[in-house]
Design a protein around this motif. Structure first.
Motif, PDB file in Angstrom:
ATOM      1  N   LYS A 315       0.807  -1.202   0.000  1.00 21.86           N
ATOM      2  CA  LYS A 315       0.000   0.000   0.000  1.00 21.86           C
ATOM      3  C   LYS A 315       0.847   1.262   0.000  1.00 21.86           C
ATOM      4  O   LYS A 315       0.484   2.271  -0.602  1.00 21.86           O
ATOM      5  CB  LYS A 315      -0.944   0.004   1.199  1.00 21.86           C
ATOM      6  N   SER A 316       1.951   1.231   0.706  1.00 26.76           N
ATOM      7  CA  SER A 316       2.839   2.385   0.783  1.00 26.76           C
ATOM      8  C   SER A 316       4.241   1.880   1.089  1.00 26.76           C
ATOM      9  O   SER A 316       4.491   0.674   1.129  1.00 26.76           O
ATOM     10  CB  SER A 316       2.371   3.378   1.851  1.00 26.76           C
ATOM     11  N   GLN A 317       5.131   2.828   1.324  1.00 29.35           N
ATOM     12  CA  GLN A 317       6.502   2.430   1.635  1.00 29.35           C
ATOM     13  C   GLN A 317       6.575   1.610   2.917  1.00 29.35           C
ATOM     14  O   GLN A 317       7.396   0.699   3.038  1.00 29.35           O
ATOM     15  CB  GLN A 317       7.388   3.682   1.747  1.00 29.35           C
ATOM     16  N   ALA A 318       5.696   1.889   3.877  1.00 31.74           N
ATOM     17  CA  ALA A 318       5.793   1.242   5.182  1.00 31.74           C
ATOM     18  C   ALA A 318       4.654   0.276   5.481  1.00 31.74           C
ATOM     19  O   ALA A 318       4.705  -0.409   6.500  1.00 31.74           O
ATOM     20  CB  ALA A 318       5.840   2.303   6.283  1.00 31.74           C
ATOM     21  N   LEU A 319       3.649   0.171   4.617  1.00 31.92           N
ATOM     22  CA  LEU A 319       2.471  -0.633   4.934  1.00 31.92           C
ATOM     23  C   LEU A 319       2.280  -1.730   3.898  1.00 31.92           C
ATOM     24  O   LEU A 319       2.300  -1.477   2.696  1.00 31.92           O
ATOM     25  CB  LEU A 319       1.221   0.245   5.001  1.00 31.92           C
ATOM     26  N   ALA A 329       1.110  -5.782   8.031  1.00 30.00           N
ATOM     27  CA  ALA A 329       2.369  -5.650   8.754  1.00 30.00           C
ATOM     28  C   ALA A 329       3.186  -4.543   8.113  1.00 30.00           C
ATOM     29  O   ALA A 329       2.817  -3.978   7.074  1.00 30.00           O
ATOM     30  CB  ALA A 329       3.142  -6.966   8.734  1.00 30.00           C
ATOM     31  N   ASN A 330       4.306  -4.249   8.744  1.00 27.72           N
ATOM     32  CA  ASN A 330       5.264  -3.323   8.145  1.00 27.72           C
ATOM     33  C   ASN A 330       5.808  -3.950   6.868  1.00 27.72           C
ATOM     34  O   ASN A 330       6.164  -5.127   6.835  1.00 27.72           O
ATOM     35  CB  ASN A 330       6.391  -3.018   9.127  1.00 27.72           C
ATOM     36  N   ALA A 331       5.868  -3.176   5.796  1.00 32.95           N
ATOM     37  CA  ALA A 331       6.268  -3.727   4.502  1.00 32.95           C
ATOM     38  C   ALA A 331       7.695  -4.266   4.537  1.00 32.95           C
ATOM     39  O   ALA A 331       7.979  -5.322   3.955  1.00 32.95           O
ATOM     40  CB  ALA A 331       6.132  -2.654   3.425  1.00 32.95           C
ATOM     41  N   ASP A 332       8.604  -3.586   5.209  1.00 33.86           N
ATOM     42  CA  ASP A 332       9.989  -4.047   5.274  1.00 33.86           C
ATOM     43  C   ASP A 332      10.106  -5.313   6.125  1.00 33.86           C
ATOM     44  O   ASP A 332      10.894  -6.210   5.803  1.00 33.86           O
ATOM     45  CB  ASP A 332      10.884  -2.942   5.844  1.00 33.86           C
ATOM     46  N   VAL A 333       9.348  -5.387   7.204  1.00 33.09           N
ATOM     47  CA  VAL A 333       9.378  -6.592   8.041  1.00 33.09           C
ATOM     48  C   VAL A 333       8.802  -7.775   7.278  1.00 33.09           C
ATOM     49  O   VAL A 333       9.304  -8.902   7.376  1.00 33.09           O
ATOM     50  CB  VAL A 333       8.608  -6.336   9.346  1.00 33.09           C
ATOM     51  N   ASN A 334       7.747  -7.555   6.506  1.00 34.13           N
ATOM     52  CA  ASN A 334       7.181  -8.633   5.695  1.00 34.13           C
ATOM     53  C   ASN A 334       8.209  -9.151   4.697  1.00 34.13           C
ATOM     54  O   ASN A 334       8.355 -10.370   4.510  1.00 34.13           O
ATOM     55  CB  ASN A 334       5.944  -8.122   4.963  1.00 34.13           C
TER      56      ASN A 334
END
Length: 371
Positions: A315-319, A329-334
């Protein structure tokens, strides 16, 4: 001495035969020191070692492990290396300070940042901020594995330098707003200063001190982060990124100039400021044979819970919100969880099958220009 030796090596021509090697250059150095007082004023040990380092640089170049040796510039490549018996003349004065006998200089005191290990050589260098450093060459023992069998995945990004599959986010400390504003003012002042003036030299030194502190903070973060990861986890998996290609300039040529050059230059600076390459290098040194690379293809578009691959889930840089199962979840953590599991998928989304070698996520193809 490095530049003199490099200039002689670059005089090679196919019809003239080979240029002198390190042994022949060392013999010529003895003759040159007898003829030129300015050469004799320097340390012969330092000058000979510069020629040996140059010879090793050429060997590395022809071996395919390093680039071609380049010229050393005053104010940038300030330093020299001491090896052999002269390198062992180091004495400890107190709990924090020691001194070293530098050829042609004498005893020089320095403050230790850590205990001096077993070494055979050291290098004295001067950074752009005008500070002198001494580094002792030693190969430290690797950090032992914890024996827990735990695997961690690392996703490297620009907004967040490293995201762990455990949910942790970490980045190097960045300069504060006042320091960033002062750097901009100094850069504008440098652009107005006349070349060769004292004001320009003073401004360059002030900028160098700011950038040197930023580099020190990044190195400190790399050391602490790599040590913690090597001690906590059995296997460390990172995405396979070609950083050199990712940070290549977009300027192009006069005939074919690049597009979005300023934006690409800013992205390159942001990537290099995160210390991706330094972190991976230190991890491989501290945890040998425990660092694995995973193809980066689609790791940020794959749901780490159900395995669905959909670009619209980001959805976004972080989502990250999965369009199939709704997991959020956080996109980077995923992405880090996918890297930890070793999941790299093909364009069809076949999880578990070998992924094609892709250095970055696929980009949308621009439509052809219509004349």
């Amino acid at each position: 001495m490095w530049n003199l030796g490099l200039e002689q090596r670059l005089m090679w021509r196919r019809w003239q035969g080979p240029t002198p090697g390190s042994i022949a250059q060392a013999a010529q150095l003895t003759e040159a020191r007898a003829a030129e007082p300015w050469l004799a004023a320097g340390s012969q040990t330092v000058q000979q070692q510069a020629l040996r380092d140059l010879d090793q640089a050429w060997r590395n170049f022809f071996g395919g492990t390093h680039g071609r040796p380049t010229w050393r510039k005053a104010g940038v490549h300030e330093g020299f290396r001491i090896v052999g018996a002269q390198a062992l003349r180091v004495e400890q004065l107190s709990r924090r300070s020691s001194e070293v006998l530098v050829p042609k200089v004498g005893w020089v005191r320095f403050k230790r940042s850590k205990a001096i290990p077993q070494f055979k050589s050291y290098r004295i260098s001067r950074d752009r901020a005008g500070l002198w450093h001494i580094a002792f060459a030693a190969k430290p023992d690797p950090i032992p594995a914890p024996g827990t069998g735990e695997v961690v995945g690392l996703d490297r990004g620009v907004a967040v330098a490293v995201a762990l599959s455990t949910g942790e986010l970490t980045s190097p400390a960045r300069p504060g707003p006042k320091q960033a504003e002062r750097l901009v003012r100094l850069q504008r002042k440098l652009a107005r200063a006349e070349r060769g003036s004292n004001r320009r030299a003073k401004t360059k030194a002030q900028i160098a001190r700011i950038t040197a502190r930023e580099g020190d903070r990044r190195k400190d973060w790399v050391e602490k982060t790599s040590t913690g990861l090597a001690a906590r986890f059995e296997v460390i998996r990172v995405e396979d990124l070609n950083i050199r290609r990712m940070t290549r300039s977009a300027r192009g040529t006069l005939d074919a100039p690049g597009r979005n050059v300023r934006a690409k230059a800013g992205l390159n600076r942001a990537i290099l400021a995160q210390g991706w390459g330094q972190l991976l290098t230190r991890l491989e040194q501290k945890a040998p044979d425990r660092v694995e690379t995973v193809s980066a293809a689609y790791t940020s578009q794959r749901c780490s819970v159900c395995g669905m691959v959909d670009a619209s889930s980001r959805k976004s840089q972080a989502l990250f919100v999965c369009t199939a199962c709704g997991w959020q979840a956080n996109a980077d953590v995923n992405a880090a969880r996918n890297i930890a599991a070793g999941h790299a998928v093909t364009a069809r989304g076949d999880g578990g099958s070998p992924a094609r070698s892709v250095k970055r996520e696929p980009q949308h193809v621009r439509p052809p220009k219509v004349a």
